[in-house]
Design an enzyme around this catalytic site. Structure first.
Site, PDB file in Angstrom:
ATOM      1  N   ASP A  28      62.031 -22.477  22.224  1.00 48.70           N
ATOM      2  CA  ASP A  28      60.393 -22.555  22.402  1.00 48.70           C
ATOM      3  C   ASP A  28      59.881 -21.668  23.247  1.00 48.70           C
ATOM      4  OD1 ASP A  28      59.674 -23.775  19.821  1.00 48.70           O
ATOM      5  OD2 ASP A  28      60.110 -25.694  20.774  1.00 48.70           O
ATOM      6  N   GLN A  71      60.370 -30.998  18.838  1.00 46.31           N
ATOM      7  CA  GLN A  71      58.981 -31.016  18.306  1.00 46.31           C
ATOM      8  C   GLN A  71      57.788 -31.786  19.060  1.00 46.31           C
ATOM      9  OE1 GLN A  71      58.776 -28.818  15.818  1.00 46.31           O
ATOM     10  NE2 GLN A  71      56.620 -29.205  15.495  1.00 46.31           N
ATOM     11  N   LYS A  81      61.828 -25.556   9.432  1.00 45.19           N
ATOM     12  CA  LYS A  81      62.618 -25.127  10.544  1.00 45.19           C
ATOM     13  C   LYS A  81      64.010 -25.385  10.069  1.00 45.19           C
ATOM     14  CE  LYS A  81      59.572 -25.515  14.315  1.00 45.19           C
ATOM     15  NZ  LYS A  81      58.965 -26.217  15.739  1.00 45.19           N
TER      16      LYS A  81
END
Ligand code: GUN
Length: 282
Positions: free
Chosen positions: A119, A96, A52
């Protein structure tokens, strides 16, 4: 013949376009910025986070890479999130998952401002998605919808079967397919006659986290098969939830692992970050 859908190629094309949008933002004195938080030492998460931040660098997104020890408290993470929620120079925040067991993931997800939730995991964003008024889309299901667009697969009226009901993939995937006018069935570990249901699918999305679980017996001739899995088999090889060799030749379209859904997830994360940065102009 099975068309193998190339996530590497498509994600590259998307990221090139995002680089231009990042440049335009910088001309207007906005540097798109993404905070990426990793707690602990999970090897898979370390790889995902590395991918990422590297994609962000390629595009011209400022990635603020925060690594915290396994022993970090929930309060410490909440403080960090509050700080970046208030920071106007930051457009996206992601933590995460999975988090260490002593931390409540729901509390963390809900602490991130829905306006910075790249997200799309915040309940507010999930709610908007299910009402077909999305503000932010979960990256993996969004990337899968981009595959359909790229390969001219119209899901309208199609029989779509999702295997898996996670908050990250299965549930939002079902919502996106429904929003796109598919007829959606969500199946899971307790589903009876899974094979029979899967075999009716024109579009089969597999996100169960069991290596090479879905073979040709689960697949209708010519179906579109999307493999969200990432597993190591007994030999240590990276495999999806779909038995590629078995399904290849029967499906009409099939995503490989690796180089399928994975790179698309990252491209969509970058796209969401750029979109949030662009919204800050208005
Ligand atoms: N863990 C597995 N997939 C994801 C994802 O898309 N975002 C975050 N934050 N964690 C994940």
């Amino acid at each position: 013949m099975t068309v193998i859908m190339n996530g590497n190629e498509l994600s590259k094309k998307i990221k090139e376009n995002l680089r231009l949008r990042a440049t335009k933002l910088k001309e207007q004195n906005i540097e798109p910025s993404l905070v990426v938080v990793l707690v602990g030492e999970d090897p898979a998460s370390q790889v995902y986070v590395r991918n990422k931040t590297r994609a962000a660098e390629q595009i011209g997104i400022n990635a603020i890479d925060i690594r915290l020890p396994e022993t970090t408290t929930e309060a410490e993470i909440l403080d960090l999130i509050a700080k970046y929620n208030a920071d106007e120079t930051v457009h996206g925040i992601l933590v995460q998952l999975p988090l260490p067991k002593h931390i409540n993931e729901d509390r963390i997800t809900q602490a991130i401002s829905p306006l910075k939730d790249v997200d799309g995991f915040h309940p507010v964003n999930m709610g908007h998605l299910f009402m077909n008024e999305p503000l932010a889309l979960p990256c993996t299901p969004h990337g899968i919808m981009e595959f359909f667009k790229e390969y001219n697969i119209d899901v309208t009226g199609k029989n779509a079967v999702v295997i898996g009901r996670s908050n990250i993939v299965g549930r939002p995937m079902a919502a996106l397919l429904l929003n796109a006018n598919a007829t959606v069935t969500v199946t899971h570990s307790r589903t009876q006659n899974l094979k029979e249901i899967a075999r009716e699918a024109d579009i089969l999305v597999v996100a169960i986290g069991r290596g090479e679980f879905v073979d040709a017996d689960y697949v209708k001739e010519g179906a579109v098969v999307i493999d969200v899995g990432m597993n190591r088999n007994a030999a240590g090889k990276l495999v999806g939830d779909v038995d590629f060799a078995s399904v290849n030749g029967k499906a009409g379209y099939l995503t490989p692992v690796p180089r399928g859904v994975g790179p698309m997830t990252i491209a969509m994360l970058m796209q969401q970050t750029i979109e949030f940065a662009e919204r800050s102009l208005n």
